[in-house]
Structure formats: structure tokens, C-alpha cells
Scaffold this motif. Sequence first.
Motif, PDB file in Angstrom:
ATOM      1  N   ALA A  12       0.838  -1.201   0.000  1.00  0.00           N
ATOM      2  CA  ALA A  12       0.000   0.000   0.000  1.00  0.00           C
ATOM      3  C   ALA A  12       0.867   1.242   0.000  1.00  0.00           C
ATOM      4  O   ALA A  12       2.066   1.197   0.294  1.00  0.00           O
ATOM      5  CB  ALA A  12      -0.930   0.004   1.216  1.00  0.00           C
ATOM      6  N   GLY A  13       0.243   2.353  -0.329  1.00  0.00           N
ATOM      7  CA  GLY A  13       0.913   3.641  -0.283  1.00  0.00           C
ATOM      8  C   GLY A  13      -0.044   4.707   0.216  1.00  0.00           C
ATOM      9  O   GLY A  13      -1.246   4.637  -0.047  1.00  0.00           O
ATOM     10  N   SER A  43      -3.818   0.720  -2.699  1.00  0.00           N
ATOM     11  CA  SER A  43      -3.542  -0.657  -2.263  1.00  0.00           C
ATOM     12  C   SER A  43      -3.353  -1.531  -3.493  1.00  0.00           C
ATOM     13  O   SER A  43      -4.022  -1.361  -4.515  1.00  0.00           O
ATOM     14  CB  SER A  43      -4.667  -1.199  -1.382  1.00  0.00           C
ATOM     15  OG  SER A  43      -5.917  -1.145  -2.041  1.00  0.00           O
ATOM     16  N   TRP A  44      -2.414  -2.493  -3.383  1.00  0.00           N
ATOM     17  CA  TRP A  44      -1.988  -3.331  -4.507  1.00  0.00           C
ATOM     18  C   TRP A  44      -2.403  -4.779  -4.235  1.00  0.00           C
ATOM     19  O   TRP A  44      -2.237  -5.281  -3.119  1.00  0.00           O
ATOM     20  CB  TRP A  44      -0.475  -3.257  -4.678  1.00  0.00           C
ATOM     21  CG  TRP A  44       0.061  -1.865  -4.841  1.00  0.00           C
ATOM     22  CD1 TRP A  44       0.201  -0.904  -3.881  1.00  0.00           C
ATOM     23  CD2 TRP A  44       0.525  -1.272  -6.052  1.00  0.00           C
ATOM     24  NE1 TRP A  44       0.719   0.242  -4.420  1.00  0.00           N
ATOM     25  CE2 TRP A  44       0.936   0.052  -5.748  1.00  0.00           C
ATOM     26  CE3 TRP A  44       0.653  -1.740  -7.362  1.00  0.00           C
ATOM     27  CZ2 TRP A  44       1.451   0.905  -6.704  1.00  0.00           C
ATOM     28  CZ3 TRP A  44       1.170  -0.890  -8.321  1.00  0.00           C
ATOM     29  CH2 TRP A  44       1.568   0.421  -7.986  1.00  0.00           C
ATOM     30  N   ARG A  71      11.219   6.613  -0.247  1.00  0.00           N
ATOM     31  CA  ARG A  71      11.503   6.965   1.137  1.00  0.00           C
ATOM     32  C   ARG A  71      10.387   7.821   1.707  1.00  0.00           C
ATOM     33  O   ARG A  71       9.771   8.613   0.992  1.00  0.00           O
ATOM     34  CB  ARG A  71      12.824   7.748   1.231  1.00  0.00           C
ATOM     35  CG  ARG A  71      14.032   7.024   0.667  1.00  0.00           C
ATOM     36  CD  ARG A  71      15.251   7.915   0.670  1.00  0.00           C
ATOM     37  NE  ARG A  71      16.388   7.310  -0.048  1.00  0.00           N
ATOM     38  CZ  ARG A  71      17.514   7.950  -0.315  1.00  0.00           C
ATOM     39  NH1 ARG A  71      17.673   9.215   0.078  1.00  0.00           N
ATOM     40  NH2 ARG A  71      18.481   7.342  -0.969  1.00  0.00           N
ATOM     41  N   VAL A  72      10.162   7.668   2.999  1.00  0.00           N
ATOM     42  CA  VAL A  72       9.228   8.544   3.692  1.00  0.00           C
ATOM     43  C   VAL A  72       9.715   9.985   3.559  1.00  0.00           C
ATOM     44  O   VAL A  72      10.894  10.271   3.740  1.00  0.00           O
ATOM     45  CB  VAL A  72       9.121   8.153   5.183  1.00  0.00           C
ATOM     46  CG1 VAL A  72       8.265   9.164   5.939  1.00  0.00           C
ATOM     47  CG2 VAL A  72       8.542   6.757   5.321  1.00  0.00           C
ATOM     48  N   GLY A  73       8.800  10.878   3.211  1.00  0.00           N
ATOM     49  CA  GLY A  73       9.174  12.263   2.991  1.00  0.00           C
ATOM     50  C   GLY A  73       9.562  12.566   1.560  1.00  0.00           C
ATOM     51  O   GLY A  73       9.816  13.720   1.208  1.00  0.00           O
ATOM     52  N   GLY A  74       9.625  11.529   0.717  1.00  0.00           N
ATOM     53  CA  GLY A  74       9.916  11.729  -0.696  1.00  0.00           C
ATOM     54  C   GLY A  74       8.727  12.330  -1.409  1.00  0.00           C
ATOM     55  O   GLY A  74       7.763  12.779  -0.790  1.00  0.00           O
ATOM     56  N   GLY A  75       8.783  12.318  -2.738  1.00  0.00           N
ATOM     57  CA  GLY A  75       7.709  12.929  -3.509  1.00  0.00           C
ATOM     58  C   GLY A  75       7.161  11.985  -4.549  1.00  0.00           C
ATOM     59  O   GLY A  75       7.863  11.081  -5.025  1.00  0.00           O
ATOM     60  N   ALA A 126       5.025   3.939   1.395  1.00  0.00           N
ATOM     61  CA  ALA A 126       4.990   3.300   0.077  1.00  0.00           C
ATOM     62  C   ALA A 126       5.684   1.955   0.167  1.00  0.00           C
ATOM     63  O   ALA A 126       6.888   1.881   0.368  1.00  0.00           O
ATOM     64  CB  ALA A 126       5.676   4.184  -0.967  1.00  0.00           C
ATOM     65  N   ASP A 127       4.907   0.881   0.012  1.00  0.00           N
ATOM     66  CA  ASP A 127       5.463  -0.464   0.148  1.00  0.00           C
ATOM     67  C   ASP A 127       4.726  -1.393  -0.803  1.00  0.00           C
ATOM     68  O   ASP A 127       3.513  -1.548  -0.721  1.00  0.00           O
ATOM     69  CB  ASP A 127       5.305  -0.959   1.584  1.00  0.00           C
ATOM     70  CG  ASP A 127       5.772  -2.394   1.751  1.00  0.00           C
ATOM     71  OD1 ASP A 127       6.786  -2.752   1.139  1.00  0.00           O
ATOM     72  OD2 ASP A 127       5.120  -3.148   2.491  1.00  0.00           O
TER      73      ASP A 127
END
Length: 210
Positions: free
Chosen positions: A39-40, A54-55, A101-105, A198-199
Motif C-alpha cells: 500500500a501507499g 492498495s496493490w 523513502r518517507v518524505g519523498g515525492g 509506500a510499500d
Amino acid sequence: MFVRTVYATGDPAQIESAIRALNSEGRSLLEERPEYRGAGVFVDRDLGKLLAVSWWGSEEARRNSDQVMRERRGPMLEPFAGTVAVENYEVAVFHTVQLPRVGGGVRMTRVEFDPADTDLFIETFRSSGVPRLETLPGFARCALCVDRQRGRGTVGVLFVDRASMAASRGGQAAARRQDVAKARVTVVALEEFEVVHADVHTVQADVHAG
């Protein structure tokens, strides 16, 4: 793979409550479902926009999971969400160079096209769009998702940090101009979000669905 997107807008001051609920209760509910692939959660804190993705390993798994999530979606997004839109797509291309990464765009491009041109769009993005994206500093991942029946799709491009995303605007705009003409698609919306989560797991580096 297949994806479900939940696009919510609301009061920016209340968005943190929705983020907490999705990253705790929401993720736990998803992980219990068969063929869950990740999910992201992406947000625009200034305007009050939230995109949850969700994937799923199959269309059936996505559909079955929605029966459970539909009941809990409203309460999890309260009191933030004033509007909620849910859409479903097939993952046509999924390509990862490095982990987000967390905080990315993430930059989301929404497009429309003649359903008869779906495969042309997919092939153009795979053969032309992806190589261009790989040249952008900070590029992490991209995904092309399509709705063949309605002639709609999304292109999501993730960057390791927001500075890289900002620096890529000119380069991606140039690539977009060439590819949309070749693939006969129309861009109907362009948005940028912060990566909260994002995973995606148990997938190959590339997924091509014809």
C-alpha cells in the motif's frame, strides 16, 4: 497486479488523523486480506488532499477486499474527508530502481485515451517513458495503471526526496509532451504529493500486462 485508489479531500488541519488511521487500522485490515501486495499513502498537507493506494495479486482479491474496506473507509477518514472517490485499475507497468523513502515525492499524472489505444499507451510508456524517467536524479519507482473499459489511467512517479521531484519537473514535462502525442492520450490532471508510506512486495522489478 491490480490497484485500488482512494482519493480524499478535506480540511488540512484534520489530515493527520486520517494518516494515523490508515497507517494503523487501515494497514492491519489490508494485511489480513488474501493476495495483498502492499500500500501507499500520499498527501498534500497544504491543500488537504490524500491519496491511498492498495496493490493486489488479482482482480478478484481486490474486489473481495473492498467489501471489507468499504465499511471501514468512512470512519477511518473522519473527521478529515469531505469528499472521497474510489477507483480501480490494472497495473500495466511497474518499475523500481530504488526504494521510495518517507518524505519523498510522488507526481501523479491522470490521463484519458481511446480504449482501443490502451496497448499503444502501455507500449509507449514501457519503451520510451520508463527509460527517460530513469535518467532523472532521485528517481525511485514508476507505475502505469489503466482502466481499459473507460479509457483512463494514471502514471505515478516516485522520487527519493521532494527536492529531486521539484528538479525533475522540466525533464518529465519534456518527456510527457513527446509521449502523449505518440500514445494518443490526453493529460487531464497533474498533481504532486508527499510520500507518507509506500510499500509494494512480492513483485518483480517490472510488471507488463498486455
